[in-house]
Design an enzyme around this catalytic site. Sequence first.
Site, PDB file in Angstrom:
ATOM      1  N   ARG A  43     -86.657  15.296  26.689  1.00 31.37           N
ATOM      2  CA  ARG A  43     -86.289  16.375  27.922  1.00 31.37           C
ATOM      3  C   ARG A  43     -86.689  17.195  26.419  1.00 31.37           C
ATOM      4  O   ARG A  43     -86.797  16.873  25.547  1.00 31.37           O
ATOM      5  CB  ARG A  43     -84.497  16.601  27.831  1.00 31.37           C
ATOM      6  CG  ARG A  43     -84.400  17.360  28.205  1.00 31.37           C
ATOM      7  CD  ARG A  43     -84.079  18.219  29.504  1.00 31.37           C
ATOM      8  NE  ARG A  43     -83.097  19.205  30.117  1.00 31.37           N
ATOM      9  CZ  ARG A  43     -82.875  19.811  31.344  1.00 31.37           C
ATOM     10  NH1 ARG A  43     -83.826  18.941  32.235  1.00 31.37           N
ATOM     11  NH2 ARG A  43     -82.649  20.271  31.938  1.00 31.37           N
ATOM     12  N   THR A  68     -88.131  16.850  41.530  1.00 29.85           N
ATOM     13  CA  THR A  68     -88.471  16.818  40.346  1.00 29.85           C
ATOM     14  C   THR A  68     -88.505  15.278  41.139  1.00 29.85           C
ATOM     15  O   THR A  68     -88.883  15.342  41.872  1.00 29.85           O
ATOM     16  CB  THR A  68     -87.350  16.368  39.813  1.00 29.85           C
ATOM     17  OG1 THR A  68     -85.682  17.438  38.812  1.00 29.85           O
ATOM     18  CG2 THR A  68     -86.409  14.829  38.811  1.00 29.85           C
ATOM     19  N   THR A 118     -89.226  15.830  35.296  1.00 24.70           N
ATOM     20  CA  THR A 118     -89.551  16.924  36.232  1.00 24.70           C
ATOM     21  C   THR A 118     -90.320  18.169  35.497  1.00 24.70           C
ATOM     22  O   THR A 118     -89.868  18.352  34.116  1.00 24.70           O
ATOM     23  CB  THR A 118     -88.107  17.568  36.056  1.00 24.70           C
ATOM     24  OG1 THR A 118     -87.855  18.528  37.138  1.00 24.70           O
ATOM     25  CG2 THR A 118     -87.546  18.089  34.528  1.00 24.70           C
ATOM     26  N   ASP A 160     -82.315  25.723  32.513  1.00 23.53           N
ATOM     27  CA  ASP A 160     -81.196  24.846  32.620  1.00 23.53           C
ATOM     28  C   ASP A 160     -80.244  24.890  31.394  1.00 23.53           C
ATOM     29  O   ASP A 160     -79.156  24.663  31.289  1.00 23.53           O
ATOM     30  CB  ASP A 160     -81.279  22.986  32.747  1.00 23.53           C
ATOM     31  CG  ASP A 160     -81.888  22.826  33.805  1.00 23.53           C
ATOM     32  OD1 ASP A 160     -81.656  23.783  34.823  1.00 23.53           O
ATOM     33  OD2 ASP A 160     -82.324  22.029  33.942  1.00 23.53           O
ATOM     34  N   SER A 216     -78.623  18.531  31.716  1.00 22.73           N
ATOM     35  CA  SER A 216     -80.125  17.954  32.794  1.00 22.73           C
ATOM     36  C   SER A 216     -78.898  17.130  33.577  1.00 22.73           C
ATOM     37  O   SER A 216     -77.337  16.451  32.994  1.00 22.73           O
ATOM     38  CB  SER A 216     -80.767  17.016  31.841  1.00 22.73           C
ATOM     39  OG  SER A 216     -81.436  16.547  33.237  1.00 22.73           O
ATOM     40  N   SER A 217     -79.039  17.382  35.110  1.00 22.36           N
ATOM     41  CA  SER A 217     -78.002  16.193  35.859  1.00 22.36           C
ATOM     42  C   SER A 217     -78.809  14.636  35.858  1.00 22.36           C
ATOM     43  O   SER A 217     -78.738  14.578  37.133  1.00 22.36           O
ATOM     44  CB  SER A 217     -78.225  17.538  37.403  1.00 22.36           C
ATOM     45  OG  SER A 217     -77.349  17.686  36.817  1.00 22.36           O
ATOM     46  N   GLY A 255     -83.395  16.519  42.804  1.00 18.20           N
ATOM     47  CA  GLY A 255     -81.742  17.542  43.492  1.00 18.20           C
ATOM     48  C   GLY A 255     -80.754  17.931  42.924  1.00 18.20           C
ATOM     49  O   GLY A 255     -80.464  18.671  42.711  1.00 18.20           O
ATOM     50  N   GLY A 256     -81.505  18.665  41.493  1.00 13.93           N
ATOM     51  CA  GLY A 256     -81.324  18.967  40.533  1.00 13.93           C
ATOM     52  C   GLY A 256     -79.270  18.332  40.882  1.00 13.93           C
ATOM     53  O   GLY A 256     -78.974  17.546  40.615  1.00 13.93           O
TER      54      GLY A 256
HETATM   55  O1  DON Z   1     -82.735  18.304  35.072  1.00 17.42           O
HETATM   56  C1  DON Z   1     -82.216  18.769  35.535  1.00 17.42           C
HETATM   57  O2  DON Z   1     -81.442  18.631  36.108  1.00 17.42           O
HETATM   58  C2  DON Z   1     -82.750  20.167  36.807  1.00 17.42           C
HETATM   59  N1  DON Z   1     -84.269  20.588  35.740  1.00 17.42           N
HETATM   60  C3  DON Z   1     -83.630  18.932  37.547  1.00 17.42           C
HETATM   61  C4  DON Z   1     -83.967  19.846  38.711  1.00 17.42           C
HETATM   62  C5  DON Z   1     -84.660  19.192  39.921  1.00 17.42           C
HETATM   63  O3  DON Z   1     -83.968  17.853  39.977  1.00 17.42           O
HETATM   64  C6  DON Z   1     -85.407  19.907  40.909  1.00 17.42           C
HETATM   65  N2  DON Z   1     -85.309  18.765  41.844  1.00 17.42           N
HETATM   66  N3  DON Z   1     -85.588  18.131  42.633  1.00 17.42           N
END
Ligand code: DON
Length: 579
Positions: free
Chosen positions: A112, A388, A406, A430, A459-460, A480-481
Amino acid sequence: MPSLSTPVPELLRRLVPVLALLLAVGCAEPPQIRSASSGETLTVQNGAVASTDAWSSQVGADVLVEGGNAVDAAIAVGFALAVTHPSAGNIGGGGFMVVRTPDGETTTFDFREKAPLASHPEMFLDEGGEFSAEVRHRSHISVGVPGTVAGFELAHERFGSTGWARLVEPSVQLASDGIEMTADLSNSIAGAVSRMEGRGYQASVEAFSRDGVPYEAGELWQQPDLARTLERIRDEGRDGFYRGETADLLVAEMERGGGIITHEDLEIYQAVERAPIEGTFLGYDVIGMGPPSSGGTAIVQMLNILEGFDLQAIGHNSPEYVHHVAEAMRLAFRDRAAHLADTDFAEVPLDRLTSKEYAEELRARIHPDVAGVSEVSDIELGVEAVETTHYSVIDSDGMAVAVTYTLEGGYGSHITVPGAGFLLNNEMGDFNAGPGITDESGLIGTEPNLARPEQRMLSSMSPTILARDGELVGVLGTPGGRTIINTVLQLVLNRTAFQMDPASVLQGPRFHHQWLPDRITMERDMATPELMSRLEEMGHTVETRTRQGAAHSILIDPETEARVGVPDPRIPDATAVGY
Ligand code: DON
């Protein structure tokens, strides 16, 4: 090697294995490499890769066929995606890798991004002391110290069986020879180029278009600057990125654009091998990513809650099912907001959060048919980015690798390092907005996930491996965040609680609840009027979205041990390749 003075019978004896090998190599059928596109499944007996495009899956499969292991292939795929999937594939971002060896050893690699040394909790405030989404998400300040190259090198040191240069070389070729634009890639890049122009990022416009005119589908797209950067990484390993010309170019762009990453930040960046978060669900082992990702913790917590309900009897995707699962999501996301952060900096009660006892307490709070309440308080809602990328690899020995990495938003900060040809992330977004900043939109200022020098932002991302009774069951993950966590949860439920076949595991429509905002979002395909009105009667607010996730996964057929690669049918270019 035998010397000329070796007696003849002894010489023959020593040569037998060599001759046998030469014969076997000469006579053996070349392995049949096969691929499956979006909407299809790939069933192979040896090794497989599932990713968002055919180039990268092919690069990984080639490594496997040559005898490389799943970590080797994952590294090659990661570098290839940095060329072919610029919205999220990267060397200027970061992510996580979860590994399970053939004998069941599990570990993870945390690469990360880190906050630069000049970071501080108030760094996203403007001159007037007001929180600025612009600074946090769309500026040189939004760039975290990249981790991908260091992470791949660490994973290679630990598990690699193929030479590093062999793993980076395909990406050099893809960048220098060029790739033919697909329709999906050309659409995605065209959108990014107009944003790059709007922000005045000329080096990005040059890298991603022909003098401002986006490449059409079918046109050849070459990235010579990126090819040279990848050559330096191929020849010098992490030093080809964190030192020398690449580092000089990156730091020069930071100085030009008001960013804060220095040579020292690059020099001290370290990826970390960490123990995974492990849980159990209905006899399955769930191996996930621990902090600084919240993914593994939240997934294990939700599975522990749901284990106490008879999900089969409740019925897959019935109103009652969506209600119970959404309530588990609400509870886990509340704890995520309250506790989760980089454990190198914050105390996180991981043992309690992932325990069966705590899940029992939480389960008791779920009413059978009345929606819970999310108290508006300390949670960050922020901007939900939509890019991502996740890929999955299993080799012929059964080594399994899940990687999600990502740039944060699609195309990250949109800043390309001039002369180096790669995009920088905007992962600093984030971190929480700033101390004590709480407003109606849900921005917060809780302590654990504030920006501090060298801290990793929460992060997720949830690369996940499933096993049962010592046997590998599958490799899962998605972008997908915050929806990542809930998509992976539903993939696990589909496979374990409902024993779905691999295609159905991926096809099944998905939904999401993240405590605040207090609503369920669901893919349009599942949002029938009956389902929506029954959920609304229970007190839920329900919204729809086109799609949730891009979960390129591989599952093992328990009867035949075949690897079944499933590129997520939601993504047109997604491909699985194997043999
Ligand atoms: O680390 C994370 O959770 C976010 N920065 C990820 C972003 C993300 O998945 C966007 N995507 N589709």
